[in-house]
Design a protein around this motif. Structure first.
Motif, PDB file in Angstrom:
ATOM      1  N   LEU A  25       6.795 -11.342  -0.119  1.00 42.31           N
ATOM      2  CA  LEU A  25       8.212 -11.626   0.122  1.00 42.31           C
ATOM      3  C   LEU A  25       8.425 -13.102   0.466  1.00 42.31           C
ATOM      4  O   LEU A  25       9.406 -13.709   0.027  1.00 42.31           O
ATOM      5  N   THR A  26       7.507 -13.674   1.222  1.00 45.27           N
ATOM      6  CA  THR A  26       7.626 -15.095   1.570  1.00 45.27           C
ATOM      7  C   THR A  26       7.567 -15.967   0.325  1.00 45.27           C
ATOM      8  O   THR A  26       8.348 -16.917   0.171  1.00 45.27           O
ATOM      9  N   ARG A  27       6.656 -15.649  -0.600  1.00 43.21           N
ATOM     10  CA  ARG A  27       6.544 -16.459  -1.817  1.00 43.21           C
ATOM     11  C   ARG A  27       7.778 -16.296  -2.700  1.00 43.21           C
ATOM     12  O   ARG A  27       8.200 -17.255  -3.367  1.00 43.21           O
ATOM     13  N   ALA A  83       9.784 -12.807   6.485  1.00 42.15           N
ATOM     14  CA  ALA A  83       9.531 -13.663   5.317  1.00 42.15           C
ATOM     15  C   ALA A  83      10.496 -14.846   5.244  1.00 42.15           C
ATOM     16  O   ALA A  83      10.378 -15.670   4.333  1.00 42.15           O
ATOM     17  N   GLY A  84      11.443 -14.932   6.171  1.00 44.37           N
ATOM     18  CA  GLY A  84      12.336 -16.085   6.222  1.00 44.37           C
ATOM     19  C   GLY A  84      13.671 -15.898   5.548  1.00 44.37           C
ATOM     20  O   GLY A  84      14.418 -16.861   5.370  1.00 44.37           O
ATOM     21  N   PHE A  85      14.016 -14.657   5.167  1.00 43.68           N
ATOM     22  CA  PHE A  85      15.303 -14.413   4.517  1.00 43.68           C
ATOM     23  C   PHE A  85      16.424 -14.357   5.546  1.00 43.68           C
ATOM     24  O   PHE A  85      16.254 -13.854   6.655  1.00 43.68           O
ATOM     25  N   ALA A  86      17.575 -14.855   5.143  1.00 50.55           N
ATOM     26  CA  ALA A  86      18.784 -14.751   5.951  1.00 50.55           C
ATOM     27  C   ALA A  86      19.634 -13.590   5.434  1.00 50.55           C
ATOM     28  O   ALA A  86      19.476 -13.153   4.294  1.00 50.55           O
ATOM     29  N   LEU A  87      20.508 -13.078   6.292  1.00 51.88           N
ATOM     30  CA  LEU A  87      21.465 -12.029   5.916  1.00 51.88           C
ATOM     31  C   LEU A  87      20.783 -10.851   5.220  1.00 51.88           C
ATOM     32  O   LEU A  87      21.223 -10.400   4.158  1.00 51.88           O
TER      33      LEU A  87
END
Length: 294
Positions: A122-124, A183-187
């Motif tokens: 997910l991070t990538r 993983a750094g996603f917003a919203l």
């Protein structure tokens, strides 16, 4: 103490998964009905987003359905990149290799359920999105095939005094939102749907899973052949426990849908705690009372 990622054993045998999916694709069994269901839902989510897209990636066994559906909503100069789920020697989403900040929308449909390092995958994907880009993904959830899991557990416990991993422990929907945030996603938005599929019997279900390339690929699975007696007991338990009145059996497939945005300064942000200017009691038009102390 947190175990280093390099020390965490693989959950799935990726070489076996690649062989199974490649064999299913060669026989024309992919994309299967699960891919079709996931694609339809992700298309609906995409069509609800009102913004201009210029670079889109579609990671799928067959991207044609998604592309045909979204093209009427795209500007003429939008570039769509098709990324096959299977490369020469691996399943792409186990460790997606994409250029950074290359896309403003990525479809992943489905396949993330087989990633050994799901947070890393997910991070990538997030790193491959431009700021304010969106990921639309689908994967099998933890309630999938719970009937088959229970039947194997029952049969192996009775015949072998212990059970081996037979059905993958897919991600729980309650954990999916946290994985997007990690993983750094917003919203992040996560929702789920359950699909009940009916078969003539338990053996027909297992044959269908094999045809779709979804046979057991757990890394810790027993490598010996299943004996006829054990298979007969698994099927008998399934047929007796999970049959409908017409004697056909049911199987559950849970699909988890993930929507996450690459962070951008224009996105709405939560207010700082204590910054409210209106009391909740006033907004609700109720009297405010202090709770009694113990």
């Amino acid at each position: 103490m947190t175990m280093p990622v390099s020390d965490i054993p693989d959950l799935f045998d990726q070489a076996a998964l690649h062989r199974n999916l490649a064999r299913a694709a060669a026989k024309g069994n992919l994309p299967g009905f699960l891919d079709d269901v996931a694609a339809a839902e992700l298309i609906d989510r995409f069509e609800s987003i009102s913004r201009r897209f210029s670079q889109i990636a579609v990671i799928s066994h067959d991207a044609s359905r998604i592309i045909d559906a979204i093209k009427p909503h795209l500007p003429d100069d939008c570039i769509i990149t098709v990324i096959p789920m299977l490369t020469e020697n691996r399943v792409f989403l186990d460790s997606p290799d994409l250029p950074r900040e290359a896309f403003d929308c990525i479809f992943a449909c489905p396949g993330l359920e087989w990633a050994n390092d799901l947070p890393g995958s997910l991070t990538r994907l997030r790193q491959a999105l431009k700021p304010d880009g969106v990921l639309l993904a689908a994967m099998l959830g933890g309630e999938s095939l719970h009937e088959l899991r229970a039947s194997w557990l029952q049969a192996e416990t009775m015949m072998m005094a212990g059970a081996s991993p037979r059905v993958a422990p897919f991600c729980d929907v309650r954990d999916a939102g946290g994985l997007l945030q990690r993983a750094g996603f917003a919203l992040p938005v996560v929702d789920t749907d359950r699909l009940k599929v009916r078969y003539d019997n338990g053996l027909a279900l297992m044959n269908d899973l094999k045809a779709l390339g979804l046979s057991n690929i757990m890394a810790e699975r027993h490598r010996s052949l299943v004996t006829p007696g054990l298979m007969a007991m698994v099927c008998a338990h399934y047929d007796q426990t999970f049959a409908d009145p017409d004697s056909r059996v049911r199987a559950t497939f849970q699909m988890i849908y993930l929507t996450g945005w690459s962070p951008h300064e224009s996105q709405p942000k939560p207010l700082r705690p204590g910054s409210a200017k209106t009391r909740l009691a006033d907004a609700l038009k109720v009297d405010e009372r202090k709770l009694p102390r113990d």
